[in-house]
Enzyme design. Structure first.
Site, PDB file in Angstrom:
ATOM      1  CG  ASP A   5      -6.123  65.166  98.732  1.00 26.70           C
ATOM      2  OD1 ASP A   5      -5.859  64.663  97.624  1.00 26.70           O
ATOM      3  OD2 ASP A   5      -5.437  64.960  99.750  1.00 26.70           O
TER       4      ASP A   5
ATOM      5  CB  SER B 135      -1.868  63.545  96.895  1.00 26.96           C
ATOM      6  OG  SER B 135      -3.137  63.141  97.362  1.00 26.96           O
TER       7      SER B 135
ATOM      8  CD  GLN C 262      -4.799  63.772  94.227  1.00 22.31           C
ATOM      9  OE1 GLN C 262      -5.165  62.659  94.577  1.00 22.31           O
ATOM     10  NE2 GLN C 262      -4.939  64.846  94.994  1.00 22.31           N
TER      11      GLN C 262
END
Length: 301
Positions: A220, A244, A294
């Site tokens: 991330d 996110s 993502q």
């Protein structure tokens, strides 16, 4: 979570500018969840976290919770997750695990992170009994060795706007191969591709699930830099807000997260206030070890 782990979490937030084994040990403590019932676990955040829980942290902790209900011989091969609400780092996070299925070859688990009675994050993960099969993989890009590249601290010197969260203790050693997006936004040389070497900044125990969870935590980091870089904007230096939205990871082959791995990311699309980023992880010997996708909320004003 033990008192020792809570103390470690506080120290992780307090040691500005620190790095190395001590900070990595604190991350390991954060991933060491307290089991409070058969399928219920509890985790905490660093005491001086930003205003919301770091997405990689909640993803890593949720995978720990799911993995602790699975036989150790079954290895996680994929996870799919949604970030539902911002997490509050000032209170514990409760992880409830649903033992969805235990098959002959595959085990499926669902873990939901809860604060104040509401879900903030949901993860589904699949684990597989190792077996032989077809084997092929993309080749690693030709890039410089990590030891020849500047450290993260060296890269951000001269950019006082990059204070705060990005200068807190970092358990992951990051070495940018290309110029970072906060530099390319000034030169106009920004592209949608971002390449960094990463590794846990110290040594980790020989526990497969822990190495996977540390890579999940690291996945991330820098990922949403790719869609921003294509437009020459960056988090602290421009009027950008983001978060996110979802996260998917596929683990292809065994690896160690405390050895160098290449994180090669790019952004194929951005629209509707959202940006999509994809990434591939390669071990230092060129082995493709994982793939990530993502989508993030990206609002530029």
């Amino acid at each position: 979570m033990t008192d020792l782990a809570k103390d470690a979490a506080a120290r992780l937030a307090a040691e500005e500018g620190a790095g190395g084994q001590q900070v990595l040990d604190h991350l390991v403590d954060l991933l060491d969840l307290e089991q409070i019932e058969e399928n219920i676990f509890r985790g905490v955040s660093p005491a001086a976290s930003p205003v919301r829980v770091f997405g990689g942290q909640v993803a890593g902790q949720a995978l720990v919770a799911a993995g602790r209900t699975v036989p150790t011989e079954r290895k996680v091969h994929s996870l799919h997750a949604y970030f539902i609400r911002p997490g509050d780092p000032s209170i514990p996070i409760v992880y409830e695990v649903d033992r969805t299925r235990d098959g002959r070859s595959f085990t499926t688990r669902r873990a939901v992170a809860i604060q104040r009675g509401k879900a903030i994050f949901a993860l589904s993960a699949s684990f597989q009994q190792p077996e032989p099969g077809l084997d092929h993989a993309d080749h690693m890009p030709d890039v410089p060795a990590p030891e020849t590249l500047p450290t993260f601290a060296e890269r951000i010197r001269g950019f006082p706007g990059l204070s705060g969260a990005r200068t807190r203790p970092r358990p992951i050693d990051i070495r940018y191969i290309n110029d970072p997006p906060w530099m390319t936004r000034e030169t106009g040389a920004a592209t949608g591709r971002n390449q960094v070497w990463m590794r846990a900044d110290g040594s980790l125990p020989d526990e497969d699930l822990l190495h996977v969870c540390v890579l999940t935590y690291a996945s991330d980091m820098t990922l949403l830099d790719s869609p921003l870089a294509r437009h020459g904007v960056y988090w602290e230096l421009d009027s950008v807000s983001g978060a996110s939205l979802d996260h998917a990871l596929w683990f292809h082959r065994p690896f160690r997260a405390d050895e160098w791995f290449l994180y090669d990311t790019e952004s194929p699309s951005a629209s509707g206030g959202r940006g999509l980023a994809t990434g591939r992880f390669f071990a230092a010997d060129g082995t493709l070890i994982a793939t990530v996708v993502q989508e993030g909320l990206l609002r530029v004003s």
